[in-house]
Design an enzyme around this catalytic site. Structure first.
Site, PDB file in Angstrom:
ATOM      1  N   THR A   1       6.296   9.398   4.705  1.00 59.46           N
ATOM      2  CA  THR A   1       5.106   8.958   3.977  1.00 59.46           C
ATOM      3  C   THR A   1       4.142  10.128   3.870  1.00 59.46           C
ATOM      4  O   THR A   1       4.105  10.998   4.732  1.00 59.46           O
ATOM      5  CB  THR A   1       4.408   7.795   4.720  1.00 59.46           C
ATOM      6  OG1 THR A   1       4.073   8.250   6.025  1.00 59.46           O
ATOM      7  CG2 THR A   1       5.302   6.592   4.848  1.00 59.46           C
ATOM      8  N   GLU A   2       3.344  10.105   2.818  1.00 57.56           N
ATOM      9  CA  GLU A   2       2.387  11.190   2.612  1.00 57.56           C
ATOM     10  C   GLU A   2       1.426  11.297   3.773  1.00 57.56           C
ATOM     11  O   GLU A   2       1.137  12.376   4.275  1.00 57.56           O
ATOM     12  CB  GLU A   2       1.607  10.983   1.307  1.00 57.56           C
ATOM     13  CG  GLU A   2       2.276  11.533   0.075  1.00 57.56           C
ATOM     14  CD  GLU A   2       3.370  10.628  -0.459  1.00 57.56           C
ATOM     15  OE1 GLU A   2       3.550   9.527   0.078  1.00 57.56           O
ATOM     16  OE2 GLU A   2       4.049  11.026  -1.425  1.00 57.56           O
ATOM     17  N   GLU A   3       0.946  10.139   4.221  1.00 59.10           N
ATOM     18  CA  GLU A   3       0.009  10.147   5.347  1.00 59.10           C
ATOM     19  C   GLU A   3       0.708  10.663   6.599  1.00 59.10           C
ATOM     20  O   GLU A   3       0.127  11.396   7.387  1.00 59.10           O
ATOM     21  CB  GLU A   3      -0.542   8.742   5.599  1.00 59.10           C
ATOM     22  CG  GLU A   3      -1.691   8.351   4.684  1.00 59.10           C
ATOM     23  CD  GLU A   3      -2.918   9.221   4.890  1.00 59.10           C
ATOM     24  OE1 GLU A   3      -3.282   9.479   6.052  1.00 59.10           O
ATOM     25  OE2 GLU A   3      -3.506   9.658   3.887  1.00 59.10           O
TER      26      GLU A   3
ATOM     27  N   GLY B   1       0.841  -1.193   0.000  1.00 59.54           N
ATOM     28  CA  GLY B   1       0.000   0.000   0.000  1.00 59.54           C
ATOM     29  C   GLY B   1       0.870   1.234   0.000  1.00 59.54           C
ATOM     30  O   GLY B   1       0.783   2.085   0.885  1.00 59.54           O
TER      31      GLY B   1
ATOM     32  N   ASP C   1      -5.615   1.264   5.393  1.00 58.92           N
ATOM     33  CA  ASP C   1      -7.047   1.552   5.526  1.00 58.92           C
ATOM     34  C   ASP C   1      -7.539   0.954   6.846  1.00 58.92           C
ATOM     35  O   ASP C   1      -7.410  -0.239   7.070  1.00 58.92           O
ATOM     36  CB  ASP C   1      -7.790   0.920   4.338  1.00 58.92           C
ATOM     37  CG  ASP C   1      -9.231   1.394   4.234  1.00 58.92           C
ATOM     38  OD1 ASP C   1      -9.785   1.814   5.263  1.00 58.92           O
ATOM     39  OD2 ASP C   1      -9.783   1.353   3.127  1.00 58.92           O
TER      40      ASP C   1
ATOM     41  N   ASN D   1      -2.869  -6.697  -5.720  1.00 60.14           N
ATOM     42  CA  ASN D   1      -3.652  -6.921  -4.524  1.00 60.14           C
ATOM     43  C   ASN D   1      -2.847  -7.897  -3.679  1.00 60.14           C
ATOM     44  O   ASN D   1      -2.888  -9.108  -3.895  1.00 60.14           O
ATOM     45  CB  ASN D   1      -5.014  -7.507  -4.895  1.00 60.14           C
ATOM     46  CG  ASN D   1      -5.867  -7.785  -3.680  1.00 60.14           C
ATOM     47  OD1 ASN D   1      -5.401  -7.702  -2.549  1.00 60.14           O
ATOM     48  ND2 ASN D   1      -7.121  -8.124  -3.911  1.00 60.14           N
TER      49      ASN D   1
END
EC number: 2.1.1.33
Lengths: 537, 281
Positions: free
Chosen positions: B255-257, B99, B180, B157
Site C-alpha cells: 500500500t502507498e501508506e 479506502g 483516517d 461512501n
C-alpha cells in the site's frame, strides 16, 4: 398565532387522549374534559418569571392574547443580549428547572453541542448555567424544549414523551383517569428522532439524529446500577489515549501541533476525565452512518423480535431484536429518497414512506418489495401544484387500514391493505395541515380518529386544532361529540407563523439537494458531523 | 473551492490528452491529488445502486461478463429497466479494499488472487479516477495475460452505502488499510471501524470471511482491535495464522501508506478478524 397541538396518542383503553402542545402534555377524557396536564420545567419557570399564573392550572388565568402579544418581542431580544458574551450555542440555552444544579441540569440547558465534546466545553456549560437565567419565553420558538414525540405503553400504564431541544426522554406513570406522574427524565446523547416501546413494555428504544439506537429501561432500576455494565455493544473504549506520535505525523506543522498537544496534556491533565455517554442505564443497540428518521419493532412468525430502522439515506434496516441487535438480517432497499415513516399494519407487512412519490409495501423479513402505491396523485388532488411528497406519518388501524399524512397537505389518505397491496379508499380533507393523528379505542362505541391540525389562520381559535372523525362502517365521518375544553390550557401558547413553520414542518428538509458537487474535499466536516444533516424538530 | 484555476485547467488538459492517446501510459499522481480527508457524513454527489441487484459491474470487470446467450431468463428485480441494463456477471465481487487510495494494494493483490474479483472503494473522486486510469493502463500494458482484469475501483461512501453494493454474505475479505485516524474524540464516529459499523461489515461478509486492518497509529490500532473484538460477530485471528497469510505481507509492503511508513521507519500494526457464524435465532 396559537400553537397547535402537535403529538397525539391514545392512553389505555378508556378513551383517554394525550396531546402535546409546546412544552406541555394534556390528557383528555373521552368526553373532552381536561384531566391533567404537565409542563416542561423550563416553561413553568419562565411562566413564573413572567409574573403570570401557571398556565396549566386548571382554573388558570388564561387571558392570553393581550399580554402575550406585548411580550412577543422583548424576550427574544433579551436572550440575544445574554448570548452575546457566551458561545452562540449557549445563548440559545433555556435553563431548565430540573434538579438542583447537578451536572445533568447543566447539560439539559445545553442545546446543540451534543455530548461528545471534551473537557473544554464542560467549563463552558458551567458558565452557561450561571448566565442562562430563566428567560421569559412566552412566544414559542424552536429553541425551547417542545414535546416532539409521545408514546403510550400498550398496557396504558406509562407514557413516554420526548422533548427535542434538550434531547430528553420523559417517562410518566399513568394512574387511572389520565393523571400523570413524572417518573424520570433522561437526557440522551443526541436528539431523538423516533422511539419505540418493546411489546413487553419494559424498554424504550430511542433512535437518534446521529444514527444510533439506544435501549433504555422504561422504568430505571431503583438503585443506580452501573450504567456501563450493561453495554455489550457500546463497549467502553478503555485504552489510554495515545493519539498520534512523531512516527505518524511528518509535516512540520503537524509535528508542532503534536508538541502543543503534548504540552497541554502535561499541564492540564487533558480530557482523561471526560465521561462517554449518559450516566443512566443504556445500551447502544445499533447504528447507521446516517440520520435515523424512524424505528419500528416487529416479530417474525416464530415470535422472534426484530428492529426496523429507516434513515435519511433511503435505507430500511432489519436487525434482530435484543440481545442480538448487532446482527443485521436484511435491508429493505428501493426507496430513492429519504425514509421517514415505518408502519406495520400486519405482523409481516411493512409500509414505508418518505420523500418518494410512492408508498412501499414490504415483506420486511425477506427484504423484498411487494408493491408500491402512488401518493403524489392523491396529494395533487388536494394541493394542485404539489411536485413532491414528504410523508410525515403512517398509521395503522385494525390490521388493514393504513392512514397517511404528508407535510403541508391538509388531508388524510386512507388506504385499504389486502394481499400486500394498498388501495386508496378515502381522503379526508381538513381545515389545515395535519400534524399527527391517533385512533382512540372507545369502549362500546365506534373508534374515534383524532387529528391535530395546524390551522393556518392568524386568529384561529385553539378549539379547532383538534379534529375528530368517528368510524362509520368503512368510512370516517366528522364528529363534534369530542370537544376538548382547551380554553384552560391555551394560555400563553403563542408563536409566530415563521416560528411555527420551522417547528412543525421539517420533513422536507430531509431531502438531499441536487447540487452539492461543490463540497468535494473542501467541505466543513465539523459542522456536519455535529448535526449529521439538517436540523429537524 | 480551493484549487487555482490553472491547476484545474492543467488537470483537464492532462485528462483529455490521456483520452486521446489511449492511455497505456501510467497516470501521474500529481494530476489526481486530493485532500486526504473526506467527510463521511455529508451528502456527496454519489452514484450508487438502489440495491445490489441493480448494480452494473460489467464496466468494471468486462472480462467477467457472461455472454449474452447464457443470460438467464428469470428476472429477479421488479424494474425491468434495471435488469436489462445490468449485464449478468460470471461471479460476484468477493474482496474489497475500503479506502483503497491510489490502488497499491489492489494492483498487488490482482495476481495473487486471479480467480477473485477485487474492488477498491474510495470516497475521493480524483483518487478514484486515478486508480481507474491506473487499472486501464495496466490492462492495456498486459494484453496477453488477464492479470489485471479482476480488479476495479469505484467511488463510494462505504460507511453509508455498503449494503447498496453487496448482498448479505457476499464477501470473503475486507481490507481496511491505513484509515483516517480521526484523532479527536468528537470525530470518532467518523472512524471506519466502529461498533455499529462492524455490524454492516458482518452483514456483507460470509461466515469465515476476514477483515484485515493495518495502521501506523497505535491508538487507532487499539481502537479497531477493541471494537472488532467486542463485536459478537468477530473474533481476532491468532498471530501465527495472521503472519502466515499471504495477504498480510502484501498489505504491509504494497500500500502507498505502507511504503511511506516504511520510509519513515514507522511502526505498522496489523490485526485480522474472522467473521463468526451468527448465533441461532
Amino acid at each position: 398565532m396559537a400553537f397547535p397541538y402537535q403529538c397525539l396518542t391514545a392512553l389505555g383503553s378508556d378513551g383517554i387522549l394525550v396531546a402535546s402542545r409546546g412544552g406541555g402534555l394534556y390528557t383528555f377524557s373521552a368526553d373532552g374534559s381536561l384531566l391533567s396536564s404537565w409542563q416542561h420545567p423550563s416553561t413553568t419557570k419562565s411562566a413564573e418569571n413572567g409574573k403570570r399564573g401557571l398556565a396549566e392550572q386548571e382554573d388558570g388565568a388564561a387571558h392570553k392574547t393581550g399580554e402575550s402579544g406585548e411580550q412577543t418581542s422583548p424576550p427574544s431580544k433579551r436572550r440575544k443580549t445574554e448570548s452575546e458574551s457566551g458561545q452562540d450555542a449557549e445563548g440559545k440555552a433555556v435553563a431548565s428547572e430540573v434538579t438542583e444544579g447537578t451536572e445533568q441540569a447543566a447539560e439539559a440547558a445545553e442545546p446543540e453541542q451534543d455530548g461528545i465534546e471534551g473537557a473544554k466545553s464542560n467549563g463552558q456549560t458551567k458558565k452557561g448555567k450561571k448566565k442562562a437565567k430563566p428567560t421569559v419565553s412566552r412566544p414559542i420558538t424552536q429553541e425551547q424544549p417542545l414535546v416532539v414525540l409521545v408514546r403510550a405503553t400498550s398496557d396504558g400504564k406509562h407514557l413516554v414523551a420526548v422533548t427535542g431541544q434538550d434531547k430528553t426522554v420523559w417517562v410518566f406513570e399513568h394512574h387511572d383517569k389520565g393523571q400523570l406522574k413524572e417518573l424520570s427524565q433522561r437526557q440522551m446523547p443526541k436528539r431523538p428522532s423516533d422511539i419505540a416501546l418493546t411489546p413487553d413494555n419494559t424498554k424504550i428504544l430511542v433512535a437518534d439524529k446521529f444514527g444510533d439506537v439506544y435501549s433504555i429501561p422504561l422504568v430505571p432500576s431503583p438503585q443506580g446500577s452501573d450504567p456501563l455494565a450493561s453495554t455489550p455493544l457500546a463497549s467502553r473504549p478503555a485504552p489510554p489515549r495515545k493519539g498520534a506520535n512523531a512516527l505518524t505525523v511528518h509535516s512540520a506543522r503537524n509535528l508542532k501541533a503534536l508538541e502543543d498537544q503534548k504540552r497541554q496534556r502535561e499541564n492540564g491533565g487533558g480530557d482523561a476525565s471526560k465521561k462517554e455517554g449518559p450516566d443512566f442505564e443504556h445500551e447502544l443497540l445499533l447504528g447507521h452512518v446516517s440520520m435515523l428518521t424512524s424505528i419500528a419493532l416487529a416479530s417474525s412468525p416464530g415470535g422472534k423480535p426484530y428492529i426496523l430502522t429507516g434513515d435519511r439515506d433511503e435505507h430500511i434496516r432489519v436487525s434482530r431484536g435484543m440481545p442480538q441487535a448487532h446482527v443485521i438480517e436484511t435491508y429493505c432497499l428501493g426507496h430513492t429518497s429519504f425514509v421517514n415513516a415505518l408502519c406495520l399494519p400486519q405482523p409481516d407487512v411493512l409500509v414505508s414512506g418518505g420523500g418518494d412519490d410512492e408508498l412501499y409495501v414490504w415483506d420486511w423479513l425477506a427484504g423484498v418489495s411487494k408493491s408500491k402505491v402512488d401518493l403524489l396523485g392523491p396529494v395533487q388532488g388536494i394541493v394542485e401544484d404539489a411536485r413532491k411528497v414528504a410523508v410525515s406519518g403512517i398509521y395503522a388501524h385494525d390490521h388493514d387500514v393504513v392512514m397517511v399524512i404528508c407535510e403541508r397537505v391538509p388531508a388524510i389518505f386512507i388506504f385499504k391493505l389486502s394481499a400486500s397491496r394498498l388501495e386508496l379508499v378515502e381522503t379526508l380533507t381538513l381545515s389545515g395541515n395535519p400534524l399527527d393523528l391517533t385512533v382512540i379505542p372507545t369502549p362500546d362505541k365506534p373508534a374515534r380518529l383524532v387529528v391535530s391540525v395546524d390551522v393556518n389562520q392568524p386568529h384561529a381559535i385553539a378549539k379547532s386544532s383538534l379534529v375528530t372523525f368517528n368510524k362509520n362502517g368503512d368510512s370516517w365521518v366528522p364528529s363534534s361529540d369530542f370537544t376538548p375544553n382547551e380554553v384552560d390550557v391555551a394560555g400563553g401558547l403563542e408563536s409566530t407563523r415563521s416560528e411555527l413553520d420551522k417547528i412543525l414542518y421539517n420533513v422536507e428538509n430531509l431531502r438531499k439537494s441536487d447540487n452539492e458537487e461543490g463540497q468535494e474535499g473542501g467541505d466543513a466536516p465539523t459542522e456536519e458531523l455535529r448535526e449529521a444533516g439538517p436540523v429537524a424538530s | 473551492m480551493a484549487g487555482a484555476p490553472n491547476k484545474r485547467q492543467k488537470r483537464a488538459e492532462y485528462r483529455s490528452a490521456r483520452e486521446q492517446h489511449g492511455g497505456t501510459e501510467m497516470p501521474k499522481k500529481k494530476f489526481y491529488r486530493q485532500r486526504a480527508h473526506a467527510n463521511p457524513f455529508s451528502d456527496h454527489q454519489l452514484t450508487y445502486p438502489r440495491t445490489p441487484i441493480d448494480m452494473d459491474w460489467s464496466t468494471f470487470f468486462p472480462a467477467f461478463v457472461c455472454h449474452q446467450d447464457q443470460e438467464p431468463a428469470d428476472a429477479k428485480s421488479q424494474d425491468s429497466i434495471a435488469v436489462m441494463s445490468t449485464k449478468k456477471m460470471k461471479q460476484d465481487v468477493e474482496v474489497i479494499d475500503i479506502g483503497c487510495g491510489f490502488g497499491g494494494l489492489l494492483v498487488a493483490l490482482a495476481p495473487s488472487m486471479p480467480e477473485k474479483l477485487i474492488l477498491g472503494l474510495e470516497i475521493r473522486t480524483q483518487v478514484t479516477e486515478f486508480v481507474q486510469e491506473r487499472i486501464r493502463s495496466l490492462r492495456a500494458q498486459n494484453p496477453e495475460t488477464n492479470v489485471y482484469q479482476n480488479i476495479g475501483c469505484l467511488r463510494a461512501n462505504t460507511m453509508k452505502f455498503l449494503p447498496n453494493f453487496f448482498k448479505k454474505s457476499q464477501l470473503s475479505k475486507i481490507f481496511i488499510c491505513f484509515p483516517d485516524p480521526h484523532f479527536k474524540a468528537r470525530k470518532h464516529k467518523a472512524r471506519i471501524v466502529s461498533v455499529t459499523l462492524n455490524s454492516e461489515y458482518a452483514y456483507v461478509l460470509k461466515p469465515g470471511g476476514i477483515v484485515y486492518t493495518i495502521t501506523d497509529v497505535e491508538d487507532l490500532h487499539e481502537w479497531m482491535v477493541h471494537h472488532l473484538e467486542a463485536h459478537p460477530s468477530f473474533e481476532r485471528i491468532p498471530f501465527e495464522e495472521q503472519e502466515a497469510d499471504e495477504c498480510v505481507k502484501i498489505m504491509r509492503t504494497e500500500t502507498e501508506e505502507g511504503k511511506k511508513v516504511e520510509r519513515n521507519n514507522g511502526p505498522k500494526f496489523v490485526a485480522l478478524f474472522r467473521r463468526l457464524e451468527d448465533n441461532p435465532w
